[in-house]
Design a protein around this motif. Structure first.
Motif, mmCIF file in Angstrom:
data_model
loop_
_atom_site.group_PDB
_atom_site.id
_atom_site.type_symbol
_atom_site.label_atom_id
_atom_site.label_comp_id
_atom_site.label_asym_id
_atom_site.label_seq_id
_atom_site.Cartn_x
_atom_site.Cartn_y
_atom_site.Cartn_z
ATOM 1 N N ALA A 389 0.834 -1.203 0.000
ATOM 2 C CA ALA A 389 0.000 0.000 0.000
ATOM 3 C C ALA A 389 0.866 1.249 0.000
ATOM 4 O O ALA A 389 0.564 2.236 -0.685
ATOM 5 N N LEU A 390 1.940 1.237 0.774
ATOM 6 C CA LEU A 390 2.852 2.386 0.835
ATOM 7 C C LEU A 390 3.465 2.663 -0.533
ATOM 8 O O LEU A 390 3.535 3.821 -0.977
ATOM 9 N N ALA A 391 3.913 1.620 -1.212
ATOM 10 C CA ALA A 391 4.513 1.790 -2.539
ATOM 11 C C ALA A 391 3.491 2.276 -3.556
ATOM 12 O O ALA A 391 3.794 3.134 -4.403
ATOM 13 N N ARG A 392 2.281 1.765 -3.455
ATOM 14 C CA ARG A 392 1.233 2.151 -4.410
ATOM 15 C C ARG A 392 0.758 3.593 -4.185
ATOM 16 O O ARG A 392 0.579 4.344 -5.155
ATOM 17 N N LEU A 393 0.571 3.981 -2.942
ATOM 18 C CA LEU A 393 0.001 5.294 -2.636
ATOM 19 C C LEU A 393 1.043 6.409 -2.606
ATOM 20 O O LEU A 393 0.728 7.562 -2.920
ATOM 21 N N HIS A 394 2.276 6.092 -2.217
ATOM 22 C CA HIS A 394 3.275 7.138 -1.991
ATOM 23 C C HIS A 394 4.577 6.884 -2.748
ATOM 24 O O HIS A 394 5.596 7.510 -2.445
ATOM 25 N N GLY A 395 4.537 6.012 -3.734
ATOM 26 C CA GLY A 395 5.740 5.718 -4.505
ATOM 27 C C GLY A 395 6.298 6.923 -5.232
ATOM 28 O O GLY A 395 7.498 7.009 -5.479
ATOM 29 N N GLY A 396 5.448 7.882 -5.556
ATOM 30 C CA GLY A 396 5.901 9.064 -6.285
ATOM 31 C C GLY A 396 6.574 10.110 -5.430
ATOM 32 O O GLY A 396 7.179 11.046 -5.959
ATOM 33 N N THR A 397 6.488 9.964 -4.092
ATOM 34 C CA THR A 397 7.097 10.960 -3.200
ATOM 35 C C THR A 397 8.115 10.361 -2.244
ATOM 36 O O THR A 397 8.951 11.080 -1.699
ATOM 37 N N LEU A 398 8.067 9.063 -2.022
ATOM 38 C CA LEU A 398 8.885 8.421 -0.995
ATOM 39 C C LEU A 398 10.376 8.511 -1.335
ATOM 40 O O LEU A 398 10.809 8.121 -2.414
ATOM 41 N N GLU A 399 11.162 9.035 -0.353
ATOM 42 C CA GLU A 399 12.601 9.163 -0.531
ATOM 43 C C GLU A 399 13.391 8.309 0.455
ATOM 44 O O GLU A 399 14.550 7.978 0.198
ATOM 45 N N LEU A 400 12.794 7.967 1.592
ATOM 46 C CA LEU A 400 13.475 7.156 2.599
ATOM 47 C C LEU A 400 12.516 6.123 3.154
ATOM 48 O O LEU A 400 11.381 6.450 3.505
ATOM 49 N N LEU A 401 12.976 4.870 3.239
ATOM 50 C CA LEU A 401 12.160 3.795 3.786
ATOM 51 C C LEU A 401 13.043 2.891 4.638
ATOM 52 O O LEU A 401 14.053 2.367 4.175
ATOM 53 N N ASN A 402 12.642 2.690 5.892
ATOM 54 C CA ASN A 402 13.388 1.840 6.810
ATOM 55 C C ASN A 402 12.494 0.690 7.268
ATOM 56 O O ASN A 402 11.489 0.901 7.956
ATOM 57 N N LEU A 403 12.852 -0.530 6.866
ATOM 58 C CA LEU A 403 12.103 -1.729 7.236
ATOM 59 C C LEU A 403 12.942 -2.661 8.101
ATOM 60 O O LEU A 403 12.655 -3.857 8.197
ATOM 61 N N ASP A 404 13.969 -2.133 8.709
ATOM 62 C CA ASP A 404 14.887 -2.933 9.522
ATOM 63 C C ASP A 404 14.137 -3.714 10.602
ATOM 64 O O ASP A 404 13.417 -3.152 11.419
ATOM 65 N N GLY A 405 14.306 -5.026 10.597
ATOM 66 C CA GLY A 405 13.726 -5.867 11.634
ATOM 67 C C GLY A 405 12.261 -6.208 11.467
ATOM 68 O O GLY A 405 11.670 -6.834 12.354
ATOM 69 N N CYS A 406 11.651 -5.804 10.355
ATOM 70 C CA CYS A 406 10.248 -6.171 10.093
ATOM 71 C C CYS A 406 10.229 -7.605 9.567
ATOM 72 O O CYS A 406 10.207 -7.839 8.344
ATOM 73 N N ARG A 407 10.236 -8.554 10.447
ATOM 74 C CA ARG A 407 10.525 -9.941 10.117
ATOM 75 C C ARG A 407 9.488 -10.621 9.247
ATOM 76 O O ARG A 407 9.739 -11.694 8.692
ATOM 77 N N ARG A 408 8.301 -10.011 9.097
ATOM 78 C CA ARG A 408 7.257 -10.649 8.285
ATOM 79 C C ARG A 408 7.222 -10.093 6.857
ATOM 80 O O ARG A 408 6.371 -10.480 6.059
ATOM 81 N N ILE A 409 8.136 -9.195 6.540
ATOM 82 C CA ILE A 409 8.226 -8.638 5.191
ATOM 83 C C ILE A 409 8.967 -9.627 4.288
ATOM 84 O O ILE A 409 10.006 -10.171 4.662
ATOM 85 N N THR A 410 8.451 -9.832 3.066
ATOM 86 C CA THR A 410 9.041 -10.787 2.133
ATOM 87 C C THR A 410 9.497 -10.085 0.851
ATOM 88 O O THR A 410 9.426 -8.860 0.722
ATOM 89 N N ASP A 411 9.917 -10.912 -0.107
ATOM 90 C CA ASP A 411 10.370 -10.374 -1.394
ATOM 91 C C ASP A 411 9.277 -9.571 -2.103
ATOM 92 O O ASP A 411 9.576 -8.648 -2.871
ATOM 93 N N ALA A 412 8.023 -9.898 -1.872
ATOM 94 C CA ALA A 412 6.928 -9.198 -2.547
ATOM 95 C C ALA A 412 6.962 -7.709 -2.253
ATOM 96 O O ALA A 412 6.671 -6.876 -3.132
ATOM 97 N N SER A 413 7.333 -7.342 -1.035
ATOM 98 C CA SER A 413 7.406 -5.928 -0.680
ATOM 99 C C SER A 413 8.511 -5.223 -1.446
ATOM 100 O O SER A 413 8.324 -4.105 -1.956
ATOM 101 N N LEU A 414 9.668 -5.853 -1.550
ATOM 102 C CA LEU A 414 10.783 -5.206 -2.230
ATOM 103 C C LEU A 414 10.541 -5.104 -3.735
ATOM 104 O O LEU A 414 11.022 -4.183 -4.390
ATOM 105 N N VAL A 415 9.805 -6.040 -4.293
ATOM 106 C CA VAL A 415 9.420 -5.931 -5.708
ATOM 107 C C VAL A 415 8.542 -4.700 -5.908
ATOM 108 O O VAL A 415 8.734 -3.919 -6.853
#
Length: 478
Positions: A389-415
């Motif tokens: 949702a973050l990538a879809r809604l704010h991909g045009g403005t996002l400059e910094l993203l920190n997902l350190d330690g978000c253990r349930r995040i997978t490759d789908a998010s980085l794609v």
């Protein structure tokens, strides 16, 4: 050594002395730093910080108008800077405007008093770990340096209320004050810096002090010029102090408020501060254990200006929200924050392991201005749904993203990030055990990415050489 004992005012009319000064100036000009803000700047650190070198700098620069800014950081115990070296600067450089002394235990009141007596143009003074400087030295500064605009005191065990009272009484141009870890500083010293007649303090930072509710009440009443306020580690301040500070209605110009490790911050006091600080644009809470969802909700409502009992106007001023490691915060209030603060651009929710997708998604959908910086590190229960949702809604403005330690995040998010975040410059994907084949996708960010953190990502596979080649501008931390 002889020339350091002669004040500049004493040799201005002497042709012989002036010629010697010019000669010495030419010899030591090699140790000068660059010009800064229109005046000469010099910084001495560690072994280079000695009386001899300082005397050479003082005499050498006197022929060029004298030092305007001097920084001494960490002198050695056996041949470090003493009162003698600082006195040489005072006599040869009366034009000094900024002085920073860090970890110089052999400099005491005598040296600082010489600076006060000779350098009447001093505007900025920074004292850190100066164990020999007492109220006497600070009082001398107050009495002879009326142009002082910024004062920082940290870990100076012998400076207390008396010195600050002199500063508050005589330095009427003071705009910035920072006091940290000074055990002798109490309510009498802090409160004396705020006066209903002439206080123009705009930046205030108080950390690790033995002050009580009284000091916060004074700030709330008389801090009418304060725009930036930072409070940290105030163990003797209770809920009442923060409540009075907000309800006093004196902080109408406050733009940025940061509070760290203060047990007196509760839901009640947070609501009071929201009521009393109508122009607040940045709010940061860290390690405030007694604040819950109810407090955040109340803060968001009153920051957004409540009209009547049921109608709430969105807050158009708040653009940055930081809530870190506050265990009382959960999911229920984040949706309301998004509705009340649609102009948010910077969001830091690191360490809030209690929030879930259900609470964060409404906030992401409500931020119409477009999020620029998002820190979700150690939010253990967030899943790919939030990042998509973050990538879809704010991909045009996002400059910094920190997902350190978000253990349930997978490759789908980085794609999704690679496909949508076209301006992303800083990405932290450390400690993501479920990301396994991310390197081919991260290559797509090669045009914009400047910082990439892949620490402890043992499960990620791919050709590292290919990644480095694609992200040649990026500062990669493996």
């Amino acid at each position: 050594m002889l020339l350091t004992g002669i004040r500049r005012s004493e040799y201005e009319s002497s042709k012989v002395v002036k010629e010697n000064i010019v000669s010495v100036s030419d010899d030591v000009e090699m140790i000068l730093s660059d010009e800064s803000d229109g005046y000469l700047t010099r910084s001495l650190e560690a072994k280079k910080a000695t009386d001899t070198r300082l005397a050479a700098v003082a005499v050498g620069t006197s022929g060029h108008g004298g030092l305007g800014k001097l920084s001494i950081r960490g002198s050695t115990s056996y041949r470090g800077v003493t009162d003698f070296g600082l006195s040489a600067v005072a006599r040869c450089c009366p034009s000094l405007k900024a002085l920073s002394l860090w970890n110089v235990p052999r400099v005491g009141d005598e040296g600082l008093s010489e600076i006060a007596n000779e350098c009447h143009l001093l505007e900025k003074l920074d004292l850190c770990q100066c164990s020999s400087i007492t109220n006497k030295g600070l009082t001398a500064i107050a009495e002879h340096c009326p142009n002082l605009t910024a004062l920082s005191i940290e870990s100076c065990p012998k400076i207390g209320n008396e010195g600050l009272q002199a500063i508050g009484k005589l330095c009427l141009k003071l705009q910035s004050i920072s006091i940290k870890d000074c055990p002798l500083v109490g309510d009498n010293g802090v409160s004396s810096l705020f006066s209903p007649e002439h206080s123009i303090l705009s930046k205030v930072k108080l950390q690790g002090l033995n002050i009580t509710d009284f000091s916060l009440a004074v700030i709330g009443h008389y801090g009418k010029s304060v725009t930036n306020l930072m409070l940290g580690g105030l163990r003797n301040v209770s809920e009442k102090g923060f409540w009075v500070m907000g309800n006093a209605k004196g902080l109408q110009k406050l733009v940025s408020l940061m509070i760290t490790s203060c047990l007196g911050v509760t839901d009640v006091s947070l609501e009071a501060m929201a009521k009393g600080c109508s122009n607040l644009k940045q709010m940061s809470l860290r390690r405030c254990c007694f604040v819950s969802d109810h407090g955040l909700l109340a803060f968001a409502k009153f920051a957004g200006c409540v009209l009547g009992s049921s109608f709430v106007l969105p807050c158009s001023s708040l653009k940055s929200l930081s809530i870190r490691n506050c265990t009382g915060f959960g999911t229920s209030s984040l949706a309301m924050v998004g509705k009340l603060c649609p102009q948010l651009q910077h969001v830091d929710l690191s360490g809030l392991y209690g929030i879930t997708d259900a609470g964060l998604l409404p906030l992401l959908e409500s931020c119409v201005a477009g999020l620029v910086k998002v820190n979700l590190s150690d939010c253990l229960n967030l899943t790919d749904e939030v990042v998509l949702a973050l990538a879809r809604l704010h991909g045009g403005t996002l400059e910094l993203l920190n997902l350190d330690g978000c253990r349930r995040i997978t490759d789908a998010s980085l794609v999704a990030v690679a496909d949508n975040c076209v301006f992303l410059g800083d990405l932290d994907v450390s400690r993501l055990p479920e990301c396994r084949k991310s390197i081919p996708f991260l290559k797509r960010l090669g045009k914009t990415l400047l910082g990439l953190n892949l620490q402890h990502c043992n499960s990620i596979s791919g050709t590292v050489e290919l990644l480095v080649e694609s992200l040649w501008r990026c500062d990669i931390l493996f």
